[in-house]
Design a protein around this motif. Structure first.
Motif, PDB file in Angstrom:
ATOM      1  N   ARG A  16       0.652  -1.084  -0.007  1.00 43.32           N
ATOM      2  CA  ARG A  16       0.047  -0.005  -0.038  1.00 43.32           C
ATOM      3  C   ARG A  16       1.059   1.126   0.116  1.00 43.32           C
ATOM      4  O   ARG A  16       0.674   2.078   0.691  1.00 43.32           O
ATOM      5  N   ILE A  17       1.949   1.323  -0.632  1.00 40.03           N
ATOM      6  CA  ILE A  17       2.700   2.429  -1.050  1.00 40.03           C
ATOM      7  C   ILE A  17       2.516   2.922  -2.580  1.00 40.03           C
ATOM      8  O   ILE A  17       2.728   2.054  -3.404  1.00 40.03           O
ATOM      9  N   GLY A  18       2.280   4.128  -2.603  1.00 39.51           N
ATOM     10  CA  GLY A  18       2.233   4.631  -3.867  1.00 39.51           C
ATOM     11  C   GLY A  18       3.682   4.993  -4.286  1.00 39.51           C
ATOM     12  O   GLY A  18       4.410   5.548  -3.543  1.00 39.51           O
ATOM     13  N   PRO A  81      -8.593  12.016  11.492  1.00 38.99           N
ATOM     14  CA  PRO A  81      -8.198  13.074  10.391  1.00 38.99           C
ATOM     15  C   PRO A  81      -9.332  13.894  10.006  1.00 38.99           C
ATOM     16  O   PRO A  81      -9.253  15.066   9.655  1.00 38.99           O
ATOM     17  N   LYS A  91     -12.981   6.935   3.496  1.00 38.86           N
ATOM     18  CA  LYS A  91     -13.740   6.795   2.278  1.00 38.86           C
ATOM     19  C   LYS A  91     -14.419   5.533   2.225  1.00 38.86           C
ATOM     20  O   LYS A  91     -13.801   4.546   3.119  1.00 38.86           O
ATOM     21  N   SER A  92     -15.103   5.132   1.310  1.00 33.34           N
ATOM     22  CA  SER A  92     -15.807   3.927   1.099  1.00 33.34           C
ATOM     23  C   SER A  92     -14.621   2.941   0.748  1.00 33.34           C
ATOM     24  O   SER A  92     -13.653   3.242   0.305  1.00 33.34           O
TER      25      SER A  92
ATOM     26  N   GLY B 319      -3.433   6.741   7.388  1.00 32.46           N
ATOM     27  CA  GLY B 319      -4.220   7.775   7.312  1.00 32.46           C
ATOM     28  C   GLY B 319      -5.426   7.614   7.644  1.00 32.46           C
ATOM     29  O   GLY B 319      -6.593   8.339   7.324  1.00 32.46           O
ATOM     30  N   ARG B 325      -3.304  12.303   6.712  1.00 39.05           N
ATOM     31  CA  ARG B 325      -4.141  11.568   5.699  1.00 39.05           C
ATOM     32  C   ARG B 325      -3.958  12.442   4.468  1.00 39.05           C
ATOM     33  O   ARG B 325      -4.342  13.380   4.447  1.00 39.05           O
ATOM     34  N   ASP B 327      -4.740  12.938   0.150  1.00 44.79           N
ATOM     35  CA  ASP B 327      -5.575  12.480  -1.136  1.00 44.79           C
ATOM     36  C   ASP B 327      -5.051  13.321  -2.114  1.00 44.79           C
ATOM     37  O   ASP B 327      -5.076  14.571  -2.011  1.00 44.79           O
ATOM     38  N   ASP B 331      -7.829  12.574  -6.890  1.00 42.73           N
ATOM     39  CA  ASP B 331      -8.710  11.691  -5.935  1.00 42.73           C
ATOM     40  C   ASP B 331      -9.952  12.887  -5.539  1.00 42.73           C
ATOM     41  O   ASP B 331     -10.790  12.587  -5.195  1.00 42.73           O
ATOM     42  N   PRO B 341     -17.281   6.460  -6.772  1.00 42.21           N
ATOM     43  CA  PRO B 341     -16.546   7.422  -5.936  1.00 42.21           C
ATOM     44  C   PRO B 341     -15.008   6.765  -5.622  1.00 42.21           C
ATOM     45  O   PRO B 341     -14.679   5.543  -5.616  1.00 42.21           O
ATOM     46  N   LYS B 342     -14.036   7.669  -5.382  1.00 43.74           N
ATOM     47  CA  LYS B 342     -12.535   7.127  -4.921  1.00 43.74           C
ATOM     48  C   LYS B 342     -12.750   6.295  -3.674  1.00 43.74           C
ATOM     49  O   LYS B 342     -13.743   6.938  -2.783  1.00 43.74           O
ATOM     50  N   THR B 343     -11.877   5.434  -3.400  1.00 46.13           N
ATOM     51  CA  THR B 343     -11.997   4.629  -2.285  1.00 46.13           C
ATOM     52  C   THR B 343     -10.853   4.839  -1.444  1.00 46.13           C
ATOM     53  O   THR B 343      -9.910   5.696  -1.674  1.00 46.13           O
ATOM     54  N   LEU B 344     -10.999   3.933  -0.411  1.00 46.09           N
ATOM     55  CA  LEU B 344      -9.822   3.901   0.662  1.00 46.09           C
ATOM     56  C   LEU B 344      -8.697   3.616   0.293  1.00 46.09           C
ATOM     57  O   LEU B 344      -7.541   3.973   0.695  1.00 46.09           O
ATOM     58  N   LEU B 345      -8.624   2.568  -0.679  1.00 45.39           N
ATOM     59  CA  LEU B 345      -7.228   2.171  -1.279  1.00 45.39           C
ATOM     60  C   LEU B 345      -6.261   3.150  -1.851  1.00 45.39           C
ATOM     61  O   LEU B 345      -5.185   3.418  -1.245  1.00 45.39           O
ATOM     62  N   THR B 347      -6.374   6.276  -0.782  1.00 50.63           N
ATOM     63  CA  THR B 347      -6.068   7.222   0.738  1.00 50.63           C
ATOM     64  C   THR B 347      -4.753   6.396   1.166  1.00 50.63           C
ATOM     65  O   THR B 347      -3.841   7.213   1.444  1.00 50.63           O
ATOM     66  N   LEU B 349      -2.672   4.635  -0.402  1.00 55.77           N
ATOM     67  CA  LEU B 349      -1.236   4.715  -1.263  1.00 55.77           C
ATOM     68  C   LEU B 349      -0.835   6.138  -1.358  1.00 55.77           C
ATOM     69  O   LEU B 349       0.204   6.243  -1.159  1.00 55.77           O
TER      70      LEU B 349
END
Lengths: 94, 485
Positions: A16-18, A81, A91-92, B319, B325, B327, B331, B341-345, B347, B349
């Motif tokens: 999970r690292i961009g 946050p 977020k969802s 985050g 956190r 975005d 995003d 919609p943009k997702t948790l993933l 966030t 990354l």
């Protein structure tokens, strides 16, 4: 041991690292050289060795199975946050 | 130093408030150049100092550490105070609780001056990995103080604190101590609770000390050690006052030395180390040459197990619950490519992309790789088996000797930037220190002398490693050398 760019990309996703393209290139070199270094463990005969579980051999540290309130709940909530109605808003998932 | 300051306090020669102000003045004057402190806790310090002065005024007895100002590595949670772990991802994190070591220091009446700089999440050997800029070595501002407890080591070397806490995962108290010319100590794994110590690698991490003397290290360790219900890996408490064991006796103590370690050093460093060995001989210790064939595998084993644990521990910085956190711009558009919609993933990354530095990312990825399907047996399990073999080596050697003596580092402080682009060169800094973390034994770095680099005299330390939970034996041997100087 060479770690290709697409492998680095895959690992980064799992972790999970961009990463941007330049970072992928750099980490591919770095990680490959570190993997080369740890490669020397292959020389060691480990047939008779057990994997280490706990270094000083402590075992069976138990406590009563009872919950305790944390001393500073508001201190934790202040760290959200994004707060909404006393909850942490995220977020969802999907 | 702590005992002398304590005497001054009880004799009324100085008050704790005056002493605390004196240290803040020193920080004001010197820390612009050094960058050892990330946060100063003036209000907290003054409040603690006043309490102690009040006790002295009322004729109450005070403990050795009461009213004595010190510094805390910013990887230990301090209630109500910013705790960053040297990372952008925790830039605004106000710890909601005290680490057990901090709680114990407060109960002991110690004065806390502030939080010191470190390599991000205690990973590195130079303090250059801090998101808040590097700390400089007080002996030469162009050089690193070592790491990861570089801020605490520099604070002691520049006399900006009477004592300091660090943490030690692969040498992070001892290596900076060697490079800054101070005493650095890592206790036996489990001696000090890890509750509230922001975790790097849980099977190696220990809270340790950076101090002006061996006795100071013993005094601070006595205050912070003990079993804790919040840390299941903390060991049974002995309630020992380690400072009471420093009787200067070294006659007949058996000190193990690995000949090849000394032979591999640069000549001037070797001479300093040989002088330490000679000194111990003169003091009546018995030098025993030992062979530790598995030690050379300690560093590669460490760089598999440590990143594996890091990849798991640092997963919490995502985050969601606290900290940064992030975005990014794309995003903020309401939808992704599928019109959803943009997702948790995303966030996750973005937060970890912006919030973590290069070394943290490197180790997380290394650990993720070593633990992934198909590689787990070949890397992680093999390394844990090698760890067992190294421990057995130590058990065998400790049947013959009381302590093991090695250099702490192969060389004095290096230049800022010198190793920053080569992670492997940086990792090799830990070569002598990491075995104590691999095996869990207590170890201490004591100033051995100086060597000259580019016309500057730079300090370098030697290391003693002791038997599991024999901190008193370790301190006694280190102290005997120190007082002979």
């Amino acid at each position: 041991m060479l770690l290709r760019n697409d492998e680095v990309k895959h690992i980064a996703e799992l972790a999970r690292i961009g990463l941007d393209e330049k970072e992928i290139e750099k980490f591919s070199t770095d990680l490959s050289s570190i993997l080369d270094f740890v490669e020397q463990l292959k020389e060691v005969d480990i047939d008779k060795a057990e994997a280490m579980a706990h270094i000083t051999g402590l075992e069976n540290i138990t406590r009563e199975d009872k919950n305790r309130d944390f001393e500073n709940v508001s201190g934790i909530k202040k760290l959200f946050p994004e707060e909404k109605g006393g909850y942490d808003k995220v977020k969802s998932v999907l | 130093m702590i005992r002398e300051l304590h005497e001054k306090l009880i004799k009324g020669e100085i008050t704790s408030v005056e002493l605390t102000e004196k240290y803040f003045d020193a920080v004001e004057k010197k820390d612009k150049d050094l960058n050892a402190y990330l946060t100063l806790t003036k209000d907290l310090a003054m409040e603690q100092a006043k309490k102690v002065d009040e006790k002295i005024k009322n004729g109450e007895k005070i403990e050795l550490l009461e009213g004595i100002p010190g510094a805390i590595k910013d990887v230990l949670c301090t209630k109500g105070i910013r705790t960053t772990a040297g990372s952008k991802i925790l830039d605004s994190y106000i710890a909601p609780f005290d680490a057990t070591a901090i709680k114990k220091l407060k109960e002991n009446g110690a004065v806390i001056l502030g939080k010191t700089n470190l390599d991000e999440f205690a990973m590195g050997s130079s303090t250059e990995n801090s998101a808040y800029g590097p700390t400089k070595n007080p002996h030469d501002l162009e050089r690193v103080p070592g790491g990861t407890s570089g801020g605490s080591a520099a604070a002691i070397a520049a006399d900006m604190a009477a004592w300091a806490l660090g943490s030690d995962t692969g040498g992070s108290c001892r290596q900076p101590a060697s490079l800054c010319g101070v005493v650095g100590m890592k206790p036996t794994y489990g001696r000090v609770s890890r509750y509230g110590l922001i975790a790097a690698a849980s099977s190696f991490d220990q809270v340790g000390t950076l101090t002006h003397s061996v006795e100071d290290a013993a005094i601070v360790l006595s205050a912070i050690s003990g079993q804790d219900r919040h840390d299941a890996t903390s060991a049974h408490s002995s309630d020992k006052k380690f400072e009471d064991y420093l009787d200067g006796k070294i006659k007949g103590v058996k000190i193990g030395v690995v000949k090849e370690y000394l032979e591999g050093l640069k000549e001037d460093v070797r001479k300093v180390m040989e002088a330490v060995v000679e000194k111990y001989k003169k003091l009546g210790a018995e030098i025993v040459y030992i062979d530790m064939p598995y030690n050379k595998y300690a560093l590669p084993a460490y760089y598999i197990i440590q990143p594996s644990e890091v990849s798991s521990n640092l997963a919490r910085f995502d985050g969601v619950k606290y900290g940064l956190r992030a975005d990014d711009e794309k995003d903020n558009q309401a939808e992704n490519e599928f019109g959803l919609p943009k997702t948790l993933l995303e966030t996750y990354l973005d937060t970890r992309c912006y919030g973590l530095g290069a070394e943290a990312k490197r180790r997380i990825m290394l650990g993720t790789y070593a633990l992934s399907a198909g590689y787990y047996e070949a890397f992680y399990v093999r390394a844990q088996k090698v760890r067992t073999l190294i421990k057995k080596d130590f058990e065998r050697v400790f049947q013959e000797v009381d302590v093991i003596l090695t250099p702490t580092t192969t060389a004095p402080a290096f230049k800022i930037g010198e190793k920053a682009d080569d992670p492997l060169q940086m990792y090799l800094e830990d070569i002598f220190t990491v075995t104590a973390n691999i095996t869990g034994v207590p170890a201490i770095s004591v100033p051995a002398g100086t060597v000259e680099r580019e016309g500057k005299k730079l300090p370098i330390g030697f290391q003693l490693m002791g038997k599991w939970f024999d901190e008193e034996g370790l301190f006694r041997a280190a102290h005997a050398y120190e007082i002979s100087q």
